[in-house]
Design a protein around this motif. Structure first.
Motif, PDB file in Angstrom:
ATOM      1  N   ASN A   1      35.938  46.166  22.514  1.00 40.80           N
ATOM      2  CA  ASN A   1      37.330  45.575  22.365  1.00 40.80           C
ATOM      3  C   ASN A   1      37.955  46.132  21.299  1.00 40.80           C
ATOM      4  O   ASN A   1      39.191  46.015  20.878  1.00 40.80           O
ATOM      5  N   ARG A   2      37.234  47.236  20.658  1.00 40.61           N
ATOM      6  CA  ARG A   2      37.847  47.875  19.370  1.00 40.61           C
ATOM      7  C   ARG A   2      38.885  49.198  19.901  1.00 40.61           C
ATOM      8  O   ARG A   2      38.579  49.921  20.748  1.00 40.61           O
ATOM      9  N   ILE A   3      40.047  49.025  19.490  1.00 38.70           N
ATOM     10  CA  ILE A   3      41.069  49.955  19.964  1.00 38.70           C
ATOM     11  C   ILE A   3      41.090  50.990  19.045  1.00 38.70           C
ATOM     12  O   ILE A   3      41.180  52.217  19.411  1.00 38.70           O
ATOM     13  N   LEU A   4      41.108  50.916  17.811  1.00 37.45           N
ATOM     14  CA  LEU A   4      41.124  52.018  16.862  1.00 37.45           C
ATOM     15  C   LEU A   4      40.397  51.647  15.605  1.00 37.45           C
ATOM     16  O   LEU A   4      40.240  50.490  15.278  1.00 37.45           O
ATOM     17  N   ARG A   5      39.986  52.646  14.854  1.00 38.02           N
ATOM     18  CA  ARG A   5      39.129  52.661  13.527  1.00 38.02           C
ATOM     19  C   ARG A   5      39.777  53.804  12.521  1.00 38.02           C
ATOM     20  O   ARG A   5      39.828  54.725  13.087  1.00 38.02           O
ATOM     21  N   ASP A   6      40.073  53.280  11.512  1.00 33.44           N
ATOM     22  CA  ASP A   6      40.476  54.124  10.339  1.00 33.44           C
ATOM     23  C   ASP A   6      39.800  53.882   9.103  1.00 33.44           C
ATOM     24  O   ASP A   6      39.981  52.781   8.824  1.00 33.44           O
ATOM     25  N   VAL A   7      39.089  54.966   8.640  1.00 34.93           N
ATOM     26  CA  VAL A   7      38.228  54.667   7.445  1.00 34.93           C
ATOM     27  C   VAL A   7      38.916  55.617   6.284  1.00 34.93           C
ATOM     28  O   VAL A   7      39.443  56.783   6.357  1.00 34.93           O
ATOM     29  N   VAL A   8      39.224  54.831   4.986  1.00 31.28           N
ATOM     30  CA  VAL A   8      39.669  55.554   3.927  1.00 31.28           C
ATOM     31  C   VAL A   8      38.691  55.784   2.732  1.00 31.28           C
ATOM     32  O   VAL A   8      38.123  54.555   2.470  1.00 31.28           O
ATOM     33  N   ARG A   9      38.495  56.555   2.201  1.00 29.47           N
ATOM     34  CA  ARG A   9      37.609  56.627   0.956  1.00 29.47           C
ATOM     35  C   ARG A   9      38.342  57.492  -0.083  1.00 29.47           C
ATOM     36  O   ARG A   9      38.687  58.302  -0.039  1.00 29.47           O
ATOM     37  N   ASP A  10      38.575  56.361  -1.174  1.00 28.31           N
ATOM     38  CA  ASP A  10      39.533  56.763  -2.109  1.00 28.31           C
ATOM     39  C   ASP A  10      39.366  56.179  -3.642  1.00 28.31           C
ATOM     40  O   ASP A  10      38.337  55.367  -3.724  1.00 28.31           O
ATOM     41  N   LYS A  11      39.986  56.888  -4.490  1.00 30.12           N
ATOM     42  CA  LYS A  11      39.883  56.126  -6.146  1.00 30.12           C
ATOM     43  C   LYS A  11      41.296  55.761  -6.312  1.00 30.12           C
ATOM     44  O   LYS A  11      42.185  56.597  -6.260  1.00 30.12           O
TER      45      LYS A  11
END
Length: 411
Positions: free
Chosen positions: A137-147
């Motif tokens: 059922n997942r349409i989209l994934r966005d991953v952020v790695r930040d400081k």
């Protein structure tokens, strides 16, 4: 071109309180014009000439966790997570991806670590909350790695596939009254018995006017207030310590009762020139200045009571004002009466008068009044009544009428 704008506020709480703040995500726009999943299939419904006939009912999950190079399909969300409501509405060509500024707030109550991972997934919702458990059922994934260190500016991000587009921004801020890079420093404006200050942008205390000290609890006295002899409970006043007075508390208070003295420290009585005694009330030159002793008494300056009179024989009292009976005080056979506490007096025999019976009494038979004067006997002797034009004890002198200068224009 159509678009859907979503915004909400969700709260998540941890038990350990070290720092406190919130991670904020603002969903600016989400587009899925085709109504498709990540691939070519429609989310629901059928196709009409390769066009999906219905939209995808969609919700977003926001997961915040520690910084990690590997993100599993179902991340731990160690810092918190949030879920949006399902949105499903018709798309129109006039809807543009303009900023709507609704927030997803993920609160934290721990020291902010600076580094983090943010995972945002878009899910279709055919089975309500069960959908996020099924990866199909997942349409989209966005991953952020930040400081980020608070307070940070908004960081804008856009992720896009052939069918989908998601625009959002994120930031981290400390809660009210919390400051520093970890949101651990607490500073709360106050103006009470525990402090008088406001907080600057770094969380440092800034004392209100008239206050000083680590917690701004110490009042600032007037500029002229002597710090070792005065104090203040309120700003810009000067209250004197015991023994000091004056606008600046720089004047000592002498010993109560001090008359002609000064002080350099409280309760002193340092005598001015010519004065002595504990209270500087003894005139050291009293005898010279006042000559208090009578009847031939000798004045002696006294350090305790100004003066003492050494009286002549026959006199007593503080100023030798009293006469006492003694041999030969009364003359011509007079008799003395009285004591040392009362004035003595002489009782004179017939023919004598005066304080000491020193005067002999005269009678008219023994007195000749000149120039037709008339003799009159009185208690203490005789007196001659002179006729006009004469004067003197016995009317022996003719009055000089010219003494009064009676002539105005002649001699």
């Amino acid at each position: 071109m159509g678009g859907l704008y979503v915004g909400l506020t969700l709260m998540l709480t941890f038990n350990m309180v070290v720092g406190t703040g919130r991670f904020e995500v603002s969903i600016l726009a989400y587009f899925n014009e085709s109504g498709r999943m990540a691939g070519e299939s429609c989310c629901s419904g059928s196709r009409d000439n390769d066009t999906c006939l219905s939209l995808c009912p969609t919700f977003l999950t926001v997961c915040l966790q520690h910084h990690s190079a590997f993100i599993p399909e179902f991340p731990a969300c160690t810092y918190g997570h949030a879920v949006t409501p399902v949105f499903n509405r018709s798309l129109t060509d006039d809807v543009k991806p303009t900023k709507n500024m609704y927030f997803i707030k993920i609160p934290f109550q721990f020291s902010w670590p600076e580094s983090f991972s943010l995972v945002i997934d878009a899910w279709q919702e055919p089975q309500l909350n069960q959908s996020a458990k099924d990866l199909s059922n997942r349409i989209l994934r966005d991953v952020v790695r930040d400081k980020l260190t608070p307070p940070s500016l908004w960081v804008k991000r856009r992720t896009k596939t052939a069918q989908l587009e998601l625009i959002y921004e994120y930031r981290v801020v400390c809660d009210e009254f919390y400051y520093s890079d970890t949101c651990e420093q607490i500073c709360r404006h106050r103006n009470d018995n525990f402090g008088h200050y406001v907080c600057d942008e770094t969380g440092s205390k800034v004392c209100l006017p008239g206050w000083q000290g680590e917690f701004c609890q110490e009042a600032v006295c007037t500029e002229k207030c002597n710090s070792s002899r005065g104090y203040c409970d309120k700003p810009f006043e000067c209250r004197c310590l015991l023994g000091w007075t004056g606008e600046s508390c720089d004047k000592c208070i002498p010993n109560p009762g001090c008359v002609h003295g000064i002080c350099y420290e409280p309760w002193q009585c340092i005598c001015q020139s010519g004065w002595g005694g504990r209270y500087c009330n003894i005139d050291q030159h009293y005898c010279t200045n006042h000559q208090p002793c009578r009847n031939g008494g000798t004045c002696i300056n006294d350090a305790n009571k100004n003066f003492t009179c050494a009286c002549s024989v026959g006199y007593t009292g503080q100023r030798c004002e009293n006469v006492v009976c003694y041999n030969s005080i009364c003359q011509n056979g007079g008799k003395c009466q009285g004591t040392s506490e009362n004035n003595a007096s002489c009782v004179c025999p017939n023919g004598f008068y005066g304080q000491h019976c020193e005067y002999k009494k005269h009678y008219c038979k023994d007195t000749n009044c000149a120039n037709a004067g008339t003799c009159v006997e009185e208690a203490n002797g005789v007196r001659c009544l002179c006729v006009e034009g004469f004067e003197g004890n016995y009317c022996e002198s003719e009055i000089d009428e010219c003494r009064s200068n009676p002539c105005k224009n002649g001699n």
